[in-house]
Enzyme design. Structure first.
Site, short mmCIF file in Angstrom:
data_model
loop_
_atom_site.label_atom_id
_atom_site.label_comp_id
_atom_site.label_asym_id
_atom_site.label_seq_id
_atom_site.Cartn_x
_atom_site.Cartn_y
_atom_site.Cartn_z
N LYS A 18 6.66 -11.83 19.23
CA LYS A 18 5.32 -11.97 18.62
C LYS A 18 5.35 -12.90 17.40
O LYS A 18 4.59 -13.87 17.33
CB LYS A 18 4.77 -10.60 18.22
CG LYS A 18 4.61 -9.62 19.37
CD LYS A 18 4.04 -8.29 18.93
CE LYS A 18 4.95 -7.46 18.04
NZ LYS A 18 6.17 -6.96 18.68
N ARG A 94 -1.98 -0.64 17.68
CA ARG A 94 -0.88 -0.04 18.42
C ARG A 94 -1.27 1.33 18.94
O ARG A 94 -0.42 2.10 19.40
CB ARG A 94 0.34 0.10 17.52
CG ARG A 94 0.96 -1.24 17.23
CD ARG A 94 2.33 -1.10 16.64
NE ARG A 94 2.63 -2.32 15.93
CZ ARG A 94 3.78 -2.94 15.97
NH1 ARG A 94 4.78 -2.45 16.66
NH2 ARG A 94 3.95 -4.04 15.29
N ARG A 129 18.57 -10.88 15.25
CA ARG A 129 17.52 -11.49 14.42
C ARG A 129 17.92 -11.59 12.96
O ARG A 129 18.53 -10.69 12.40
CB ARG A 129 16.22 -10.68 14.51
CG ARG A 129 15.20 -11.18 13.48
CD ARG A 129 13.83 -10.68 13.70
NE ARG A 129 13.79 -9.26 13.97
CZ ARG A 129 12.73 -8.65 14.47
NH1 ARG A 129 11.63 -9.32 14.75
NH2 ARG A 129 12.76 -7.35 14.69
N ARG A 158 16.36 -7.24 8.72
CA ARG A 158 15.40 -6.17 8.44
C ARG A 158 16.06 -4.80 8.48
O ARG A 158 16.97 -4.59 9.27
CB ARG A 158 14.29 -6.23 9.50
CG ARG A 158 12.99 -6.77 8.94
CD ARG A 158 12.02 -7.08 10.01
NE ARG A 158 11.71 -5.95 10.89
CZ ARG A 158 10.83 -6.02 11.87
NH1 ARG A 158 10.19 -7.16 12.12
NH2 ARG A 158 10.58 -4.98 12.64
N ARG A 169 11.80 2.37 18.11
CA ARG A 169 10.56 1.57 18.11
C ARG A 169 10.06 1.34 19.54
O ARG A 169 8.87 1.37 19.82
CB ARG A 169 10.81 0.22 17.42
CG ARG A 169 10.62 0.26 15.92
CD ARG A 169 11.55 -0.68 15.20
NE ARG A 169 11.29 -2.08 15.47
CZ ARG A 169 12.19 -3.05 15.22
NH1 ARG A 169 13.37 -2.75 14.74
NH2 ARG A 169 11.89 -4.29 15.47
P1 AP5 Z 1 10.37 -11.93 16.94
O1 AP5 Z 1 9.48 -13.08 17.15
O2 AP5 Z 1 10.76 -11.60 15.54
O3 AP5 Z 1 9.77 -10.64 17.69
P2 AP5 Z 1 8.57 -9.66 17.34
O4 AP5 Z 1 7.89 -9.35 18.61
O5 AP5 Z 1 7.76 -10.22 16.21
O6 AP5 Z 1 9.41 -8.39 16.91
P3 AP5 Z 1 9.26 -7.30 15.80
O7 AP5 Z 1 10.58 -6.58 15.77
O8 AP5 Z 1 8.78 -7.87 14.51
O9 AP5 Z 1 8.21 -6.34 16.40
P4 AP5 Z 1 8.02 -4.88 16.03
O10 AP5 Z 1 6.76 -4.59 16.71
O11 AP5 Z 1 9.15 -3.99 16.33
O12 AP5 Z 1 7.97 -4.91 14.42
P5 AP5 Z 1 6.80 -5.00 13.38
O13 AP5 Z 1 7.30 -5.73 12.20
O14 AP5 Z 1 5.56 -5.46 14.01
O15 AP5 Z 1 11.67 -12.15 17.83
C1 AP5 Z 1 12.75 -11.26 17.81
C2 AP5 Z 1 14.09 -12.03 17.87
O16 AP5 Z 1 14.19 -12.68 19.14
C3 AP5 Z 1 14.21 -13.14 16.83
O17 AP5 Z 1 15.54 -13.21 16.39
C4 AP5 Z 1 13.82 -14.41 17.59
O18 AP5 Z 1 14.46 -15.57 17.06
C5 AP5 Z 1 14.30 -14.10 18.99
N1 AP5 Z 1 13.42 -14.72 20.00
C6 AP5 Z 1 12.06 -14.81 19.97
N2 AP5 Z 1 11.60 -15.44 21.08
C7 AP5 Z 1 12.70 -15.72 21.83
C8 AP5 Z 1 12.88 -16.35 23.12
N3 AP5 Z 1 11.83 -16.79 23.84
N4 AP5 Z 1 14.14 -16.47 23.59
C9 AP5 Z 1 15.21 -16.00 22.87
N5 AP5 Z 1 15.10 -15.42 21.65
C10 AP5 Z 1 13.85 -15.26 21.15
O19 AP5 Z 1 6.63 -3.47 12.99
C11 AP5 Z 1 7.66 -2.78 12.31
C12 AP5 Z 1 7.26 -1.34 12.07
O20 AP5 Z 1 6.07 -1.30 11.24
C13 AP5 Z 1 6.88 -0.52 13.30
O21 AP5 Z 1 8.03 0.05 13.90
C14 AP5 Z 1 5.95 0.52 12.70
O22 AP5 Z 1 6.69 1.56 12.07
C15 AP5 Z 1 5.22 -0.26 11.64
N6 AP5 Z 1 3.95 -0.83 12.14
C16 AP5 Z 1 3.69 -2.15 12.44
N7 AP5 Z 1 2.44 -2.30 12.90
C17 AP5 Z 1 1.87 -1.07 12.89
C18 AP5 Z 1 0.60 -0.56 13.28
N8 AP5 Z 1 -0.37 -1.34 13.78
N9 AP5 Z 1 0.38 0.77 13.14
C19 AP5 Z 1 1.33 1.59 12.65
N10 AP5 Z 1 2.56 1.19 12.28
C20 AP5 Z 1 2.83 -0.12 12.40
#
Ligand code: AP5
Length: 222
Positions: A18, A94, A129, A158, A169
């Protein structure tokens, strides 16, 4: 006459790409990127009570309670830049309660992008990552390594990017995904996310260009 700003949501499992795709989308389409996870990490960094509470849930890979998340996202969406330039909402909603809350405030996306990546790929993406605290750019030690030694030396990880926490997660994601997807059925586009980041972006780019083109030719835009 000014075109209506685009309103996009992007969703997908942890590490489905994402944040990476949001970098590419904002570069080309100039939308305001609003990441729920980034907003929460900024709240933690500020040292606030909400931040302290949020971290307890994030440590466990669980959803942070709506009382904290909903207003945080609503406030960011309501700022002038988001309203005028259009927005790209990442990692929200979510749950169906989050989606309903947003709808209640009058925020309706034009397109709901879902990144589909097989589970066995996700864990490797999480543990590899790294983040650049200076530019905010997302790297991966194998798939998107840092360009210079200088960047490599300052990369951070992170607190929830361990295999164990990523699995939690993922579990949370799987519990909620059906509810969320059913809310946006009619505007959903599914993207094959298990390809190179440029190949993934090409699919999104096509969908966004088509959307803009449709709007420009639709009678309602006159
Ligand atoms: P990356 O682009 O960083 O992936 P991402 O989908 O953004 O992953 P996140 O881990 O940030 O998602 P998440 O939903 O777990 O965390 P969030 O911060 O939203 O890519 C990942 C890796 O892969 C990178 O190293 C990248 O380089 C590599 N990559 C990317 N594309 C690639 C490709 N095509 N090929 C190869 N490699 C690739 O949320 C964190 C926490 O916050 C949650 O667990 C929750 O506790 C809380 N939270 C967030 N949103 C909410 C909400 N709406 N409500 C309640 N709690 C929430």
């Amino acid at each position: 006459e000014k075109a209506k700003p685009l309103k996009i949501m992007i969703s997908g499992a942890p590490a489905s790409g994402k944040g990476t795709q949001c970098e590419l989308i904002t570069q080309k389409y100039g939308l305001v990127h609003i990441s729920a996870g980034d907003l929460l990490r900024a709240e933690i960094a500020s040292g606030s009570e909400n931040g302290r509470l949020a971290k307890e849930f994030m440590e466990k890979g669980q959803l942070v309670p709506d009382e904290i998340v909903v207003m945080m996202v609503k406030d960011r969406l309501s700022q002038k830049d988001s309203e005028q330039t259009g927005w790209l909402l990442d990692g929200y909603p979510r749950s169906s309660s989050q989606g309903k809350a947003l709808k209640g405030f009058g925020f309706q996306p034009d397109l709901f992008i879902v990144l589909e990546v097989p589970e066995n790929i996700l864990i490797e993406r999480v543990v590899g990552r790294r983040l650049d605290p200076v530019t905010g750019k997302i790297y991966h030690m194998k798939y998107s390594p840092p360009e210079t030694e200088e960047i490599a030396a300052r990369l951070t990880q992170r607190f929830d990017d361990t295999e164990e926490k990523a699995k939690l997660r993922l579990k949370t994601h799987n519990q909620n995904v059906t509810d969320v997807l059913s809310m946006y059925d009619d505007i959903t586009i599914k993207i094959e996310g298990n390809r190179s980041k440029d190949q993934v972006f090409a699919q999104i780019d096509t969908a966004l260009s088509e959307l803009l083109q449709q709007r420009n030719t639709a009678p309602s835009s006159l």
